[in-house]
Each structure stands twice: as C-alpha cells, then as structure tokens.
Design a protein around this motif. Sequence first.
Motif: not given
Length: 371
Positions: A339-343, A298-300, A358-359
């Motif tokens: 939350q900061a990295a989402a999307g 799962l990545l951001p 990163m993951e």
Amino acid sequence: MTDTIVVKIGSSSLTSDEGGLNRERITFFAHELAALHQAGHQVLLVTSGAVAAGFRKIGYASRPKIIHEKQAAAAVGQALLMQAYQEAFGSYGAQDGIGVAQILLTRMDFSNRRRIQNAQMTIEELLKQRIVPIINENDTVSTEELKFSDNDTLSALVGNMVKAKQLVIITDMDGLYTEDPRKNPAAKRIDRVDQISDDILGFAGGAGSSVGTGGMRSKIEAARMAMRGGVPTFIGRVVEPGDLQLAVSGRGRGTYFDTRLHNLPMKKQWLGFHSMPQGRIFVDDGAERALLEGGKSLLPAGIRTIEGDFHPGDVVEVCNMLGQTLGRGVVNYAAWQAQAAAGLSSEEVRRRVEVVRMEVIHRDEWVTLKA
C-alpha cells in the motif's frame, strides 16, 4: 508416451431419479472405460454418486440437505458405489478383470502442496500398475466452506494434476447449445470452443437433475480451468457402446474445448488452482498488459490499491480495476508495504519503503488465470 484420459461421470448418469444405484448404467460405463484401458490409455474416473447411492439405504425419503445427513449418506453410499464399480470392472476381460482403486480427496488436500504431491505419486503408481483410480470427493469429512462446488471442478483439477491428454465430462446433454434445446428446438449446438467468453458462459443453464449438483455452467467453468492447465476438454453424451472412444478420438456427441496452452508444472498448478489467496492487489492497465502480454513482473508503479492482510511469501490474487482476476502470485511485500509503495516509481520506493526486492510479484512466482 501413454495418453492419460480423465473421465467424469455425474450422479444423474449413475443413479435413478429416486436415488440408489443404477447397476446397468454402472456396468455400461465400466465397459466403456475398460475399452479405453484395453486400447492402451491410462484411465482415471472421477465419479459422483455417493450421496445419491446412500440416502435411500440409510432411510432418508429424499436427498438430504443438512450437512451431517449428507455426510452420513455419503459414508454408506461410497461403499456401495465402489462395490458396484469393482464388480463391473472385474467382469470385464480375462481372469480377474481390471483392477480399481478408491481415492477420496478434499479441497484441503489440493491446497497442501505435500499432500497433493503424495496423491499425485500414488495415482502415477496405480496407473503404472494398470489400475484404474476411481476418485471422488471425501464428502464425509469435507465442510461446506472447503468443498469443491461440484465434481466437475474436481475432475479439472485431477486432469491438470496428471497432465491428461483429455478431460471427458459426461452429461445428459450432447454438448453446449446456444439455448436449452429441450425448450427451444431451434437451438444450435456449438461443436468447438477455443476460448470461453462471456457469451459462451451465458449459453450455460442450471442443473438438470434432482440427484446431481452440477449444471452446464459448472462444466464450462471446469473446462476453462482444464484449458488453463493445458488440458483439452469434451463435454457431451455417452449413451451407446463405443461413444466414449468416439469422444476421445474427436468424433463424440458433444462440444470440444480446445487449448493451445501447455501443461502447467505442479508448482504453477498449486499456485493457480489450489492455493488460498490471502488478499488482492488491484493494478492499472499498464501493469495488466505487462503481466498478461509482456511476461513481466509486477512492480509497485502499477498498483492502485490492495485488499487483505498478507505477508511476504503469501499468495495473492491480482485484479484489474474492473475487478477481473488476472492471476495469482507469491508476494514479496507485506500488505502495508504494498500500500505504501502503490503507484511509486522504483526510485521512489527505494527512498521511502524498506523492501527486500523491488518486484512485488516476480514473474517466476506468477500464473495467469485470465484467458
């Protein structure tokens, strides 16, 4: 390799409607299990019945509903239950019969990796010595918030833990029907299931007995849990001599739940079934496909939103945007980082958020729970 069979028997099969043990039924089931044992199988019994066996003896007029009364009834009833099993197994075969051992487990035992590994090693040693482990929830210390919903769930967890060849859940119905056959004679029995869909769950009804807690739906949920762990399951009746052997051989009076999955390693079992998630991560359709079909981490970029206050090393649930649980994993991010990295793309994450890797969840620390 010796086959391991886990058999679950509920309160309604072991006690009378008024409470108290039905010694005749206990002797019958002990002889059915002993026949499997004599045939070379490693046999584990997950039994209910402690509260039902004890509440009359302690002086209650009916099955108690208050937690400390249930715990008191279980404390009395568990001793009666084990005594009955010891006598029934002891009367089978030559010399001293078949030995049995009592194991009482709680949800907290399963959530603690060291404790459940100790339980696993104990069970393996008992099976090696040809002893039949008799497993029940430790009702005298379990709290309502941390109890198994019923012993159907416990039997599925035990089946996964010992990597059983089969889980047999004995009930008063001869399998799963499209409707309740006691109300509609035209209802049809479903002989085999290879995937538990919403339709299959919809066929399951409520509890069928005043002394038990698990209805057909809880048994279907247990079958789904066992199947996820690579353990095929039978749900049905065992009422005549030889019925249990027929169930194990594929000719039983009930429904078979098949699985093509392999047994999960203990680490994945703990992650998927025993760990306590500290939050939830909701992902988009692309991330869902990558996790379920692509064997990816799962990545951001695939994250849409989060719930909870988790930290690196915690277990979180991952859900799709419909709220369906996809699986669980050990997270590498704190909640605020996720939350900061989402999307964001990986390149943007490197620029904006300080993370160790990163993951968000690495594939090796992930277990899929969606069928």
